[in-house]
Design an enzyme around this catalytic site. Sequence first.
Site, PDB file in Angstrom:
ATOM      1  N   SER A 753       0.944  -1.256  -0.026  1.00  0.00           N
ATOM      2  CA  SER A 753       0.051   0.009   0.165  1.00  0.00           C
ATOM      3  C   SER A 753       0.818   1.346  -0.109  1.00  0.00           C
ATOM      4  O   SER A 753       2.056   1.142   0.232  1.00  0.00           O
ATOM      5  CB  SER A 753      -0.745  -0.073   1.265  1.00  0.00           C
ATOM      6  OG  SER A 753      -1.841   1.023   1.189  1.00  0.00           O
ATOM      7  N   CYS A 754       0.267   2.200  -0.463  1.00  0.00           N
ATOM      8  CA  CYS A 754       0.948   3.606  -0.350  1.00  0.00           C
ATOM      9  C   CYS A 754      -0.081   4.717  -0.291  1.00  0.00           C
ATOM     10  O   CYS A 754      -1.337   4.582   0.093  1.00  0.00           O
ATOM     11  CB  CYS A 754       1.981   3.996  -1.690  1.00  0.00           C
ATOM     12  SG  CYS A 754       1.046   3.818  -3.250  1.00  0.00           S
ATOM     13  N   GLY A 755       0.309   5.972  -0.986  1.00  0.00           N
ATOM     14  CA  GLY A 755      -0.556   7.052  -0.764  1.00  0.00           C
ATOM     15  C   GLY A 755      -1.506   6.834  -1.730  1.00  0.00           C
ATOM     16  O   GLY A 755      -2.974   6.975  -1.388  1.00  0.00           O
ATOM     17  N   SER A 781      -5.143   2.468  -1.620  1.00  0.00           N
ATOM     18  CA  SER A 781      -4.250   2.550  -0.726  1.00  0.00           C
ATOM     19  C   SER A 781      -4.664   3.682   0.357  1.00  0.00           C
ATOM     20  O   SER A 781      -5.801   3.929   0.609  1.00  0.00           O
ATOM     21  CB  SER A 781      -2.738   3.299  -1.391  1.00  0.00           C
ATOM     22  OG  SER A 781      -2.298   2.162  -1.993  1.00  0.00           O
TER      23      SER A 781
END
Length: 799
Positions: A753-755, A781
């Site tokens: 996951s990220c922004g 995310s």
Amino acid sequence: MPPHQIHQFDEIQWVSRIRRVLEEELESDDDDRPASISDVPKALLCSKPDAYIPQILALGPYHRHREELHDMERYKLAAARRMQSRLPGVKFLDVVALFIKLELPIRAHYHRYLKFNGETLAWMMALDISFLLEFLQIIATSKGKMVGRAPPSRMSHLVGLDRRTSAYNMLLCDALMLENQIPLFLLQKALEMQYSSSQIAAQISSSMLIGFLIEVSPFKTLDISPWIDAGRHAHLLELLYHTVAPNPEELFETVEGDEETEQEPQVSVRIGFFLEAIAAFIFNRGRALVSAVVKFLVTIPWRTIKSIPALSIIAHPVEQLFSSQKDQNSEPARGISTHDRSTTPLLEEIAIPSVTELKKAGVKFSAMNGDISAIEFDAQTATLHLPTISLDVNAVVVLRNLVAYEASIGSRPLIFSRYVELMNGIIDTAEDAKLLREAGVVLNHLKNDEEVAELWNSMTRSVRLTRVPALDRVIEEVNSYHSSRWRVRTRRFMKNYVAASWECLVLLAVLLLFFIISVQAFCVLYWMLPGTCHKSSGMHFKSISFGLIKGCFCGGGSDGECSDGCGCGGSGSYMVVDEASKGRVAHIPGAIFFDIDQISDPTSNLPHMLPSDEAFAASVSALDIQNKDAVIVYDGKGQFSAARVWWMFRVFGHNKVWVLDGGLPQWCKSGYEVESTSSKVAISRATSVSKAIENIYRGQLVVPASFKTKFQPHLVWTLEQMLDGSQMLLPEDQLREKFVQEGISLDRPIVASCGTGVTACIVNMGLHRIGKPDVPVYDGSWTEWATQPDATIITLGAD
């Protein structure tokens, strides 16, 4: 009535009949009268029952009990009344009385014991003869063979030949069925009572039977005798059989001569057999020698191949496959297969090539007038002479019942059955039927040639095997001519010697496999590794369908200047619809622009979310990318959004996708060429992608997609240390060490996951490199998670 009373009645009836037979004085020829009306053999009946069981008309005692056939009784009664009106000075009861006296000759025609008393049987035959007499008169009149004027009939609407109604065809078929026959001598007796002169009755019966034969005979060019004696034939089917099937004495020629004439061919035949035996011995020994040499030359490399660990696993299955195939090939040479031996009785299809195969070998086909005795093969002109046969809607019933009758008499070779076997052997497909139709051998009155082929191919059962020397000689001559052709010999040689040498073929296949794997490995390394790519300015990347990127191609700085000196302009896409922007952005020649913001879900309030299956398929199809294509992705920063595109292709089931390590900056550093213009095709594709996305989510009709998706849900759920200073992924061992240092266990499930779901794909790609390919990426995310009112949020370092 109780069952025991029925049983008692049957016993009394049987005893009464036996006593009466023994008390009456019968002539010796009546005792010797052969039974000619029997049940259809079960082996034939089970193949096509409708061809042997009457549909609307019951003649004789076998099918009298069937209620669905009682509708024709009113026509029989009407025919009996008209017959009574034409009897001079006698009544219809007198006909019945005469038939009662002929009870024993009538019973002698039937194989089955008839459980009817004499009076019932006589009435049954009188009604059937009245109907059959009127039916035959109508047929003879239509064929112009009726002597005198036929009396008017109320059955003309039912059996009128001018309309060829279905009822007429059904009546004609029913009258020819083996189990539906009645003694023909009763027809002669009825005519003798109707006319004052027996000679006139014989002429009328002959004319009726001639007209009947013209109507039902499948051999329309057959010369029918101008005089037919009804008393010499048992029933209509027997009359037709002796008309179309020659007598064995006429078909089989007997050669007589003195001893010297007979000994000369015997000596020549023995010499021929001796020479053939010597030739066969030399041939077999030579073949064994060649096989031994080939086996020796193949054994050593085959053993070497089996010693390789990667190939030893498949060596045993390959040997089993070819050994079982070899056993199957040798089985037919020993005789009939296990399935054929267990299925009896079975008509063995004649071993003769089809019409198509014979024509390719140069055999011609010629239509001849006459019956089966006209069949012959002329080796000098390579012509197979066959009698002309007419096939219509009644042909199946006629042919099958002729075969059934021939099988039931059992006193002569199955000549007609052998003819059917021959036609079944040479006709396999509609093309075979077409060739015979064009040659005039088959007069096709059916719908198409497929029905002709089906007719012959369905007639594959008989009650016993038989040999007919005249037809067998023709078959042998045809096979001998066909086998002597060079084309046939070459094909047989390839099958027996080339295809049988499976060891050589396996060796060649393994060598070819090694070659293909080597070429494939070389091509993959050649195109994928930086520094080894092709530098030709004419290289066109669409030949392997490159999929490309979003954002700056070379990773330019915030000031818009190119950090690598490639002249890309620092930001933006090369695929610009605005004509004023053309030429400002650099990219690899022939590349295709892939916009992750455009190819996304427009209904979501989150950026570049995954589109639906249909939207992705339509967008990729608009870019002219197909499932067979290999896709290579790169971006302008080195490693940024290319991983997102790589992941998107894998999510939708396309695994032939790679990322150009280092992206466009590494490409420029390596000295490869770039271009800064967008073609009209590229602009058109960008417009097509936009329209495709818009039409999909509006529910409008779109062009069928050439790219098929297969959604992989397990892939849909940053570590800066994953990249080196050149924005390239670290080696595998360093990546693995980084994950261990961060406390991430590779043995447990991992979700990236990220922004916004972009840089998380870099993590996913790094895990894929170190051997963990099934890591899902949380598509929304943090952008999606933070908008959920009940989402759990943990702040690192908070108390």
